[in-house]
Design a protein around this motif. Structure first.
Motif, PDB file in Angstrom:
ATOM      1  N   MET B  65       0.837  -1.207   0.000  1.00 29.78           N
ATOM      2  CA  MET B  65       0.000   0.000   0.000  1.00 29.78           C
ATOM      3  C   MET B  65       0.873   1.259   0.000  1.00 29.78           C
ATOM      4  SD  MET B  65      -3.238  -0.506  -0.145  1.00 29.78           S
ATOM      5  CE  MET B  65      -4.446   0.342   0.812  1.00 29.78           C
ATOM      6  N   THR B  66       1.978   1.195   0.745  1.00 35.00           N
ATOM      7  CA  THR B  66       2.908   2.338   0.756  1.00 35.00           C
ATOM      8  C   THR B  66       3.437   2.589  -0.658  1.00 35.00           C
ATOM      9  OG1 THR B  66       3.540   1.724   3.000  1.00 35.00           O
ATOM     10  CG2 THR B  66       4.987   3.272   1.877  1.00 35.00           C
ATOM     11  N   SER B  67       3.811   1.496  -1.336  1.00 31.43           N
ATOM     12  CA  SER B  67       4.325   1.639  -2.709  1.00 31.43           C
ATOM     13  C   SER B  67       3.248   2.176  -3.651  1.00 31.43           C
ATOM     14  CB  SER B  67       4.806   0.289  -3.255  1.00 31.43           C
ATOM     15  OG  SER B  67       5.616  -0.335  -2.327  1.00 31.43           O
ATOM     16  N   LEU B  68       2.019   1.664  -3.471  1.00 36.13           N
ATOM     17  CA  LEU B  68       0.913   2.135  -4.307  1.00 36.13           C
ATOM     18  C   LEU B  68       0.724   3.646  -4.112  1.00 36.13           C
ATOM     19  CD1 LEU B  68      -1.535   1.383  -6.159  1.00 36.13           C
ATOM     20  CD2 LEU B  68      -2.887   1.123  -4.067  1.00 36.13           C
ATOM     21  N   GLY B  69       0.805   4.075  -2.851  1.00 41.18           N
ATOM     22  CA  GLY B  69       0.685   5.505  -2.541  1.00 41.18           C
ATOM     23  C   GLY B  69       1.742   6.312  -3.271  1.00 41.18           C
ATOM     24  N   GLU B  70       2.971   5.784  -3.281  1.00 39.23           N
ATOM     25  CA  GLU B  70       4.062   6.491  -3.966  1.00 39.23           C
ATOM     26  C   GLU B  70       3.785   6.609  -5.462  1.00 39.23           C
ATOM     27  OE1 GLU B  70       7.442   4.246  -2.673  1.00 39.23           O
ATOM     28  OE2 GLU B  70       7.334   5.101  -0.647  1.00 39.23           O
ATOM     29  N   GLU B  71       3.202   5.547  -6.030  1.00 39.17           N
ATOM     30  CA  GLU B  71       2.853   5.584  -7.466  1.00 39.17           C
ATOM     31  C   GLU B  71       1.825   6.682  -7.758  1.00 39.17           C
ATOM     32  OE1 GLU B  71       1.343   1.866  -8.982  1.00 39.17           O
ATOM     33  OE2 GLU B  71       3.036   0.811  -8.043  1.00 39.17           O
ATOM     34  N   ILE B  72       0.807   6.746  -6.891  1.00 40.84           N
ATOM     35  CA  ILE B  72      -0.266   7.720  -7.132  1.00 40.84           C
ATOM     36  C   ILE B  72       0.170   9.132  -6.731  1.00 40.84           C
ATOM     37  CG2 ILE B  72      -2.723   8.216  -6.716  1.00 40.84           C
ATOM     38  CD1 ILE B  72      -3.062   5.410  -5.604  1.00 40.84           C
ATOM     39  N   GLY B  73       1.141   9.214  -5.823  1.00 40.03           N
ATOM     40  CA  GLY B  73       1.568  10.524  -5.328  1.00 40.03           C
ATOM     41  C   GLY B  73       0.839  10.943  -4.064  1.00 40.03           C
ATOM     42  N   VAL B  74       0.400   9.967  -3.286  1.00 39.27           N
ATOM     43  CA  VAL B  74      -0.227  10.255  -1.983  1.00 39.27           C
ATOM     44  C   VAL B  74       0.455   9.397  -0.917  1.00 39.27           C
ATOM     45  CG1 VAL B  74      -2.492  10.859  -2.934  1.00 39.27           C
ATOM     46  CG2 VAL B  74      -1.988   8.470  -2.385  1.00 39.27           C
ATOM     47  N   VAL B  75       0.158   9.707   0.350  1.00 35.32           N
ATOM     48  CA  VAL B  75       0.717   8.901   1.445  1.00 35.32           C
ATOM     49  C   VAL B  75      -0.366   7.964   1.963  1.00 35.32           C
ATOM     50  CG1 VAL B  75       1.734   8.957   3.748  1.00 35.32           C
ATOM     51  CG2 VAL B  75       2.333  10.716   2.073  1.00 35.32           C
ATOM     52  N   ILE B  76      -0.089   6.668   1.905  1.00 26.89           N
ATOM     53  CA  ILE B  76      -1.060   5.692   2.396  1.00 26.89           C
ATOM     54  C   ILE B  76      -0.472   4.995   3.620  1.00 26.89           C
ATOM     55  CG2 ILE B  76      -2.450   3.648   1.855  1.00 26.89           C
ATOM     56  CD1 ILE B  76      -2.358   4.367  -1.049  1.00 26.89           C
ATOM     57  N   LYS B  77      -1.259   4.968   4.682  1.00 23.89           N
ATOM     58  CA  LYS B  77      -0.828   4.264   5.904  1.00 23.89           C
ATOM     59  C   LYS B  77      -1.862   3.213   6.263  1.00 23.89           C
ATOM     60  CE  LYS B  77       1.041   6.411   9.478  1.00 23.89           C
ATOM     61  NZ  LYS B  77       1.943   7.281  10.227  1.00 23.89           N
ATOM     62  N   CYS B  78      -1.391   2.023   6.636  1.00 22.92           N
ATOM     63  CA  CYS B  78      -2.304   0.971   7.105  1.00 22.92           C
ATOM     64  C   CYS B  78      -1.918   0.671   8.550  1.00 22.92           C
ATOM     65  CB  CYS B  78      -2.128  -0.302   6.304  1.00 22.92           C
ATOM     66  SG  CYS B  78      -2.463  -0.062   4.582  1.00 22.92           S
ATOM     67  N   GLN B  79      -2.883   0.807   9.436  1.00 28.58           N
ATOM     68  CA  GLN B  79      -2.590   0.547  10.850  1.00 28.58           C
ATOM     69  C   GLN B  79      -3.721  -0.275  11.449  1.00 28.58           C
ATOM     70  OE1 GLN B  79      -2.208   4.903  10.835  1.00 28.58           O
ATOM     71  NE2 GLN B  79      -0.884   4.640  12.601  1.00 28.58           N
ATOM     72  N   LYS B  80      -3.373  -1.265  12.249  1.00 25.43           N
ATOM     73  CA  LYS B  80      -4.397  -2.024  12.946  1.00 25.43           C
ATOM     74  C   LYS B  80      -5.202  -1.087  13.843  1.00 25.43           C
ATOM     75  CE  LYS B  80      -2.451  -6.575  12.616  1.00 25.43           C
ATOM     76  NZ  LYS B  80      -1.855  -7.742  13.282  1.00 25.43           N
ATOM     77  N   GLU B  81      -6.491  -1.362  13.940  1.00 22.71           N
ATOM     78  CA  GLU B  81      -7.396  -0.439  14.618  1.00 22.71           C
ATOM     79  C   GLU B  81      -7.072  -0.245  16.103  1.00 22.71           C
ATOM     80  OE1 GLU B  81     -11.327  -1.805  15.404  1.00 22.71           O
ATOM     81  OE2 GLU B  81     -12.242   0.093  14.922  1.00 22.71           O
ATOM     82  N   GLU B  82      -6.432  -1.267  16.704  1.00 21.78           N
ATOM     83  CA  GLU B  82      -6.232  -1.211  18.161  1.00 21.78           C
ATOM     84  C   GLU B  82      -5.488   0.035  18.622  1.00 21.78           C
ATOM     85  OE1 GLU B  82      -5.841  -3.928  16.270  1.00 21.78           O
ATOM     86  OE2 GLU B  82      -5.751  -5.755  17.463  1.00 21.78           O
ATOM     87  N   ILE B  83      -4.563   0.534  17.808  1.00 19.23           N
ATOM     88  CA  ILE B  83      -3.796   1.698  18.285  1.00 19.23           C
ATOM     89  C   ILE B  83      -4.710   2.903  18.501  1.00 19.23           C
ATOM     90  CG2 ILE B  83      -3.030   2.441  15.963  1.00 19.23           C
ATOM     91  CD1 ILE B  83      -0.385   3.297  17.395  1.00 19.23           C
ATOM     92  N   PHE B  84      -5.709   3.053  17.638  1.00 18.36           N
ATOM     93  CA  PHE B  84      -6.645   4.180  17.789  1.00 18.36           C
ATOM     94  C   PHE B  84      -7.637   3.897  18.914  1.00 18.36           C
ATOM     95  CE2 PHE B  84      -5.372   3.833  13.324  1.00 18.36           C
ATOM     96  CZ  PHE B  84      -4.647   5.008  13.219  1.00 18.36           C
TER      97      PHE B  84
END
Lengths: 454, 90
Positions: B65-84
């Protein structure tokens, strides 16, 4: 369900305000490694630590990636080596061999520090403990990742002044032995009063004999998060100020609790404690001193600093204690000089002196930390500084510590660069009057009257 | 159900949601909720997804997903819900 605002707040803390988990520290008991043969002892120590910690770094990295929270350090603490080596080590050189074993296993499992080259001598010293103390300069000069700590006093036992005197000499010798690296060895050496058994932070981490075979302790951080939260309540009264710190500390600590539980479950090692700490780094925006300034001080060290720090420390604990099922370690705000940009600025501006730092240690989590002093400071003067700090801890029933670096060949006004998380520090002046006769008396200072609670 | 929060932040452009959703569909990740806004030309999206049926380890998905974000030109973060959850819920 979680909303966009809450997600954005958490991620802003991580990306903009340097929220991180400072360390996952795996405590490993080496009591079952004790052997009278040095070779066998070395092998047993290496094997036990390696087997216990081989997945530590990877597990930390996995957790970091899955939750999106940086976990800066993965570290190991072990049973004080003076106990482990007491039968096998017949000389100071034998203890240095054990330090090298610790260093090797730390490198092999990929942790940046291993703590526990330690002795607990708060009332008296055995022969082995004295050998370990005397071996510290060479042990730190011949290793890279080993940290050493010595407990010199406690509220229950008083202060071992013989050991205080010896450690003043050993700190000087460590500075000399590592003079080619700006006396860096002293940055990995700390002396304590009331040292906790479960501290996850270096250089003072060791795995106490009261602990289980293995344990996970976690230290959180987030001075930048507190500072940013306080920016929103400028000019408000102390009630608002305190509530804001408390709520922020709660949030920060909850992250530590989550990481501790995850690490514990994945490594199949019991969860010990979360250390409710505000641990600064030299990075801009990651400073405890900046929090004090945000509260309304021109610089850390200005009149009012001790009160501001007392308030901060107390609110951090009050907020954090409900966020974690077990708290321990040092818990509170750290006030190292070289590791905190705001502290460095305060020293450079002439706002912060050694004496004011000493006053601040009465109300902060630990003590005189990462303070560079002139290389020509005498051993007795260093012992005197240690004795003062130990007395504060003993009388106030709190942990205090001294991690002080007499930088060989440098004087007041010069700067020393340690690099990385250890930062850089302007060299501070030390009171030039003598305490030699006091330190040379020998013996120990009795425990204070309020320690007799039985 | 294993809930993960995906955040996408960056300059708005055509097809951000399409590309992210395509990736999720291809990897067996079910979308539970999407909220999205544009603030001063900046695209801001939060997705709540279920990774229970995901066909690869979490870390690999997060990296891709991070790489996909770089391709599109956005920042993508995936985080397990527990931290929030841990931080914002008692």
């Amino acid at each position: 369900m979680i909303n966009l605002y809450e997600v954005a707040e958490t991620n802003k803390m991580i990306t903009k305000e340097n929220l991180d988990v400072r360390t996952i520290t795996l405590g490993v008991s080496l009591l079952d490694c004790i052997d009278s043969d040095l070779g066998k002892l070395k092998d047993k120590i290496y094997t036990k630590i390696f087997q216990s910690a081989k997945d530590l770094v990877k597990t930390g990295e996995d957790i970091s990636r899955e939750f999106g929270i940086p976990i800066v350090n993965k570290r190991i603490s072990v049973t004080p080596m003076a106990l482990i080596g007491s039968s096998a080590c017949k000389s100071e050189e034998d203890f240095v061999v054990l330090a090298q074993t610790l260093d090797q296993v730390a490198k092999d499992v990929g942790v940046n520090f291993i703590g526990g080259y330690s002795a607990l001598v708060c009332k008296g010293m055995t022969l082995a403990e004295e050998r370990l103390l005397r071996s510290i300069p060479q042990a730190l000069a011949h290793t890279e990742r080993v940290c050493s700590s010595v407990n010199l006093g406690s509220t229950k036992t008083g202060i071992n002044m013989d050991a205080v005197k010896l450690m003043g000499e050993m700190i000087k010798a460590t500075a000399e032995a590592t003079k080619d690296y700006d006396s860096l060895g002293c940055a990995k050496l700390v002396v304590f009063c009331n040292a906790p058994d479960d501290n996850p932070f270096m250089a003072g981490a060791f795995h106490g004999v009261t602990e289980a075979d293995r344990i996970i302790n976690v230290g959180v951080s987030g001075p930048g998060v507190v500072k940013t939260a306080l920016e929103k309540v400028r000019g408000e009264n102390f009630e608002v100020l305190c509530e804001t710190i408390k709520k922020t500390a709660f949030k920060v600590t909850r992250v530590g609790q989550l990481v501790a539980q995850e690490a514990s479950a994945r490594l199949k090692v019991p969860f010990g404690i979360v250390d409710l700490s505000l641990a600064p780094t030299p990075a801009v925006g990651d400073s405890v001193a900046d929090i004090l300034c945000e509260m309304g001080l021109e610089y850390a060290g200005a009149p009012g600093t001790t009160a501001a720090l007392a308030l901060l420390n107390d609110q951090v604990k009050k907020g954090g204690v409900m966020a974690s099922s077990y708290v321990g370690g040092l818990s509170g705000a750290f006030i190292p000089v070289s590791e905190d940009q705001g502290m460095i600025h305060a020293v450079q501006a002439g706002a912060l002196t050694l004496e004011k730092l000493e006053a601040m240690t009465c109300v902060c989590s630990v003590g005189l930390d990462m303070i560079a002093i002139p290389g020509d400071t005498g051993a007795a003067a260093i012992s005197g500084i240690i004795a003062d700090e130990m007395a504060i801890g003993m009388v106030n029933q709190k942990t205090t510590a001294v991690r002080i670096i007499p930088v060989c060949g440098k004087g007041v006004g010069e700067t020393v660069e340690f690099g990385g998380l250890l930062g850089y520090a302007p060299i501070m002046s030390v009171n030039r009057f003598s305490c030699d006769k006091f330190i040379n008396r020998g013996g120990r200072i009795p425990a204070p009257i309020h320690s007799f609670k039985n | 159900m294993k809930r993960t929060i995906i955040t996408v932040v960056g300059k708005d452009t055509v097809g951000i949601i399409a590309k992210v959703c395509t990736y999720l569909a291809e990897n067996g990740i079910n979308i539970l909720d999407i909220s999205q806004t544009i603030v001063q030309g900046y695209f801001n999206m939060m997705m709540i997804v279920d990774t229970m049926g995901m066909n690869k380890p979490f870390g690999d998905m997060a990296d891709e997903m991070t790489s996909l974000g770089e391709e599109i030109g956005v920042v993508i973060k995936c985080q397990k819900e527990e931290i929030f959850d841990k931080m914002h819920r008692i």
